[in-house]
Design a protein around this motif. Structure first.
Motif, PDB file in Angstrom:
ATOM      1  N   HIS A 242      46.860  43.281  32.058  1.00  0.00           N
ATOM      2  CA  HIS A 242      46.245  43.790  32.625  1.00  0.00           C
ATOM      3  C   HIS A 242      44.679  43.339  32.308  1.00  0.00           C
ATOM      4  N   ALA A 243      44.029  42.672  31.296  1.00  0.00           N
ATOM      5  CA  ALA A 243      42.958  41.749  31.114  1.00  0.00           C
ATOM      6  C   ALA A 243      42.474  41.305  31.431  1.00  0.00           C
ATOM      7  N   LEU A 244      43.566  40.414  31.726  1.00  0.00           N
ATOM      8  CA  LEU A 244      43.725  38.602  33.162  1.00  0.00           C
ATOM      9  C   LEU A 244      43.311  38.644  34.257  1.00  0.00           C
ATOM     10  N   CYS A 245      44.494  39.662  35.034  1.00  0.00           N
ATOM     11  CA  CYS A 245      43.954  40.136  35.964  1.00  0.00           C
ATOM     12  C   CYS A 245      42.775  41.084  36.487  1.00  0.00           C
ATOM     13  N   GLU A 246      42.449  42.154  35.629  1.00  0.00           N
ATOM     14  CA  GLU A 246      41.425  42.602  35.760  1.00  0.00           C
ATOM     15  C   GLU A 246      40.142  41.486  36.272  1.00  0.00           C
ATOM     16  N   LEU A 247      40.081  40.359  34.488  1.00  0.00           N
ATOM     17  CA  LEU A 247      38.484  39.105  34.769  1.00  0.00           C
ATOM     18  C   LEU A 247      39.292  38.783  36.116  1.00  0.00           C
ATOM     19  N   ILE A 248      40.207  38.015  36.721  1.00  0.00           N
ATOM     20  CA  ILE A 248      40.332  37.343  37.711  1.00  0.00           C
ATOM     21  C   ILE A 248      39.468  38.044  39.037  1.00  0.00           C
ATOM     22  N   GLU A 249      40.308  40.074  39.260  1.00  0.00           N
ATOM     23  CA  GLU A 249      39.340  40.619  39.990  1.00  0.00           C
ATOM     24  C   GLU A 249      38.142  41.425  40.082  1.00  0.00           C
ATOM     25  N   ARG A 250      37.221  40.937  39.262  1.00  0.00           N
ATOM     26  CA  ARG A 250      35.925  40.991  38.973  1.00  0.00           C
ATOM     27  C   ARG A 250      35.132  39.950  39.113  1.00  0.00           C
TER      28      ARG A 250
ATOM     29  N   ALA B 270      39.920  28.098  27.994  1.00  0.00           N
ATOM     30  CA  ALA B 270      41.114  28.739  28.135  1.00  0.00           C
ATOM     31  C   ALA B 270      39.985  30.384  27.909  1.00  0.00           C
ATOM     32  N   PRO B 271      40.954  31.196  27.948  1.00  0.00           N
ATOM     33  CA  PRO B 271      40.498  32.932  27.666  1.00  0.00           C
ATOM     34  C   PRO B 271      40.606  33.068  26.618  1.00  0.00           C
ATOM     35  N   LEU B 272      39.998  34.025  26.092  1.00  0.00           N
ATOM     36  CA  LEU B 272      40.027  34.066  23.706  1.00  0.00           C
ATOM     37  C   LEU B 272      40.338  35.889  24.446  1.00  0.00           C
ATOM     38  N   VAL B 273      41.402  36.195  23.039  1.00  0.00           N
ATOM     39  CA  VAL B 273      41.930  37.246  22.957  1.00  0.00           C
ATOM     40  C   VAL B 273      40.919  37.983  21.292  1.00  0.00           C
ATOM     41  N   VAL B 274      40.230  38.967  21.085  1.00  0.00           N
ATOM     42  CA  VAL B 274      40.351  39.963  20.218  1.00  0.00           C
ATOM     43  C   VAL B 274      41.459  41.396  20.334  1.00  0.00           C
ATOM     44  N   ASP B 275      41.913  40.966  19.355  1.00  0.00           N
ATOM     45  CA  ASP B 275      42.951  41.973  18.946  1.00  0.00           C
ATOM     46  C   ASP B 275      42.664  43.056  18.622  1.00  0.00           C
ATOM     47  N   LEU B 276      42.492  44.521  18.743  1.00  0.00           N
ATOM     48  CA  LEU B 276      41.659  45.680  18.533  1.00  0.00           C
ATOM     49  C   LEU B 276      42.627  47.018  17.869  1.00  0.00           C
TER      50      LEU B 276
ATOM     51  N   PRO C  90      35.056  32.830  28.629  1.00  0.00           N
ATOM     52  CA  PRO C  90      33.850  32.128  29.743  1.00  0.00           C
ATOM     53  C   PRO C  90      33.551  31.608  31.108  1.00  0.00           C
ATOM     54  N   HIS C  91      32.706  31.712  32.174  1.00  0.00           N
ATOM     55  CA  HIS C  91      32.342  30.856  33.435  1.00  0.00           C
ATOM     56  C   HIS C  91      33.224  32.208  34.229  1.00  0.00           C
ATOM     57  N   LEU C  92      34.387  33.039  33.948  1.00  0.00           N
ATOM     58  CA  LEU C  92      34.337  34.383  34.939  1.00  0.00           C
ATOM     59  C   LEU C  92      32.640  35.307  34.825  1.00  0.00           C
ATOM     60  N   ARG C  93      33.549  35.666  36.047  1.00  0.00           N
ATOM     61  CA  ARG C  93      31.345  36.875  36.396  1.00  0.00           C
ATOM     62  C   ARG C  93      31.445  37.741  36.900  1.00  0.00           C
ATOM     63  N   TYR C  94      31.094  39.281  36.085  1.00  0.00           N
ATOM     64  CA  TYR C  94      31.071  40.409  36.367  1.00  0.00           C
ATOM     65  C   TYR C  94      29.821  40.632  36.977  1.00  0.00           C
ATOM     66  N   VAL C  95      30.055  40.965  37.967  1.00  0.00           N
ATOM     67  CA  VAL C  95      28.517  41.465  39.403  1.00  0.00           C
ATOM     68  C   VAL C  95      28.503  42.776  40.214  1.00  0.00           C
ATOM     69  N   SER C  96      29.778  43.038  40.079  1.00  0.00           N
ATOM     70  CA  SER C  96      29.363  43.745  41.364  1.00  0.00           C
ATOM     71  C   SER C  96      30.060  45.528  40.446  1.00  0.00           C
ATOM     72  N   ARG C  97      29.360  45.986  39.689  1.00  0.00           N
ATOM     73  CA  ARG C  97      29.719  46.861  38.669  1.00  0.00           C
ATOM     74  C   ARG C  97      29.889  48.595  39.264  1.00  0.00           C
ATOM     75  N   HIS C  98      29.150  49.002  40.508  1.00  0.00           N
ATOM     76  CA  HIS C  98      29.387  50.618  40.664  1.00  0.00           C
ATOM     77  C   HIS C  98      30.001  50.036  42.362  1.00  0.00           C
ATOM     78  N   THR C  99      29.763  48.924  43.484  1.00  0.00           N
ATOM     79  CA  THR C  99      29.791  49.191  44.624  1.00  0.00           C
ATOM     80  C   THR C  99      30.515  47.755  44.716  1.00  0.00           C
ATOM     81  N   ILE C 100      31.666  47.591  45.826  1.00  0.00           N
ATOM     82  CA  ILE C 100      32.463  46.350  45.745  1.00  0.00           C
ATOM     83  C   ILE C 100      32.055  45.879  47.536  1.00  0.00           C
TER      84      ILE C 100
ATOM     85  N   THR D 222      33.490  46.756  29.492  1.00  0.00           N
ATOM     86  CA  THR D 222      34.200  47.387  29.269  1.00  0.00           C
ATOM     87  C   THR D 222      35.874  46.307  30.551  1.00  0.00           C
ATOM     88  N   ASN D 223      34.985  44.685  31.593  1.00  0.00           N
ATOM     89  CA  ASN D 223      35.746  44.256  31.400  1.00  0.00           C
ATOM     90  C   ASN D 223      36.386  43.128  30.820  1.00  0.00           C
TER      91      ASN D 223
END
Length: 392
Positions: A179-187, A347-353, A371-381, A164-165
């Motif tokens: 909201h999506a871009l802030c979440e991607l940066i945060e993760r 560039a970040p890419l968007v799919v409209d749902l 692309p190139h952004l990561r999300y490896v801390s899925r349960h704990t920080i 869901t990232n």
């Protein structure tokens, strides 16, 4: 659209108006109940849960906010986002390996499951996204957008991750993009705490110095509840405020719960971190999610985390570098997209749902892939090390 609501978040409509829009739609998304669970804890920070029994992912979504109205909308919208990720993803347009396509990003730069066997020669199904910098059409793997685990008898590779990232909603499309871009940066920033991919010059926040009325009220609730708490600011290459809050108390002795938040306004980032930490506590208390970590059920010693011995930074010093002057959600989304593109080279890419039969007036759901952004801390920080704090 001009932002008009600023209590713990920035929105183009107050949460009460958003609730009146989405409440009649809840049955169509399989949401049977949006419950206020704030009273199951004694922190007094509003938390809700939205129940979706026939979900193809988690059947319970959580919501949090500075007010109960905001938390109720937060929980419902999270469930609505997941429904769209399961059921509103466009049908694949073609099948091909990535090395047969003219992609502006390497396939391996997308979020993937650990141990993924995908290579540029793997035949994948593709759908069309749009660049958030110039609007051009770009192919992305459908597996990187579609959510859900269903029974099947076919052998499948670990395809590009479909978490869901970057899946977000809003009163407007641009609000969802923010909201999506802030979440991607945060993760991405939080992921740096996990694997040391990039150094994190974390700064521990002097909680008593936080003067923002909304944040100060949240922190006062933590103090009244006599719960151990620690606040951190994570400076990063995006120049976007990212905050983390940790909570611990004897009633959950084996768990150091955490919450994080990112927003161009550092006060909103801190508010999100604190309310998410409270939400995490209540998730453990209710026991309602399928992904609760087994550690929650292990007995353990009643010992609080040791206090970090590094220096603290006053809030005024931390917030001074940040500029929060975007009056509209369109301007804010464009700024965030440009920052991500500049720092990652893609560039970040968007799919409209919210397309076609899934379109609802006043409700927009998007999935942003960066692309190139990561999300490896899925349960704990992971808690920042004091040595890093001392070097800040």
């Amino acid at each position: 659209m001009r932002k008009v609501y600023f209590d713990g978040t920035h929105r183009t409509r107050p949460p009460e108006e958003t609730w009146e829009t989405i409440r009649p739609l809840l049955p169509s998304y399989g949401i049977t109940r949006v419950a206020d669970v704030t009273g199951l804890d004694d922190l007094g920070i509003p938390v809700t849960m939205a129940v979706r029994p026939l979900a193809r992912t988690l059947s319970v979504a959580q919501g949090k906010g500075a007010t109960l109205a905001a938390a109720r909308v937060s929980g419902a919208m999270e469930a609505i986002e997941a429904w769209h990720g399961e059921r509103a993803v466009p049908e694949p347009e073609f099948r091909a390996p990535a090395d047969h396509l003219d992609l502006p990003y390497p396939l391996t730069s997308l979020e993937a499951h650990p141990g993924s066997l995908v290579t540029p020669r793997t035949v994948l199904e593709w759908i069309t996204a749009r660049s958030l910098t110039d609007g051009t059409a770009v192919a992305v793997p459908a597996a990187g957008v579609r959510l859900g685990r269903q029974v099947h008898d076919a052998w499948r590779l670990h395809l590009p991750s479909s978490s869901t990232n970057g899946l977000a909603s809003g009163n407007t499309r641009a609000e969802g993009l923010c909201h999506a871009l802030c979440e991607l940066i945060e993760r991405d920033v939080i992921s740096d705490l996990s694997d040391g991919h990039r150094p994190v010059a974390a700064q521990r926040i002097e909680a008593a110095s936080v003067e923002d009325a909304g944040c100060a009220a949240l922190l006062e609730r933590l103090s009244r509840a006599r719960i151990w708490h620690e606040l951190w600011s994570l400076p990063n290459r995006f120049g976007v405020p990212v905050m983390v809050c940790y909570l611990w108390r004897e009633d959950q002795p084996t768990l150091l719960v955490s919450g994080s938040g990112a927003h161009l306004d550092p006060h909103i980032a801190l508010s999100r971190a604190v309310t998410e930490a409270a939400q995490t506590r209540l998730t453990q208390i209710t026991g309602s999610r399928e992904d609760i970590h087994p550690l929650a059920f292990k007995p353990g010693p009643h010992a609080a985390p040791g206090h970090d011995r590094g220096p603290t930074a006053p809030w005024a010093h931390l917030v001074r570098p940040y500029v929060t002057g975007h009056a509209t959600d369109e301007d804010e989304a464009a700024y965030l997209a440009a920052v991500v593109a500049a720092r990652t080279g893609a560039a970040p890419l968007v799919v409209d749902l919210s397309w076609g039969r899934f379109h609802r007036r006043g409700l927009h759901v998007v999935k942003v892939i960066a692309p190139h952004l990561r999300y490896v801390s899925r349960h704990t920080i992971p808690r920042p090390a004091s040595s890093k704090a001392a070097a800040a």
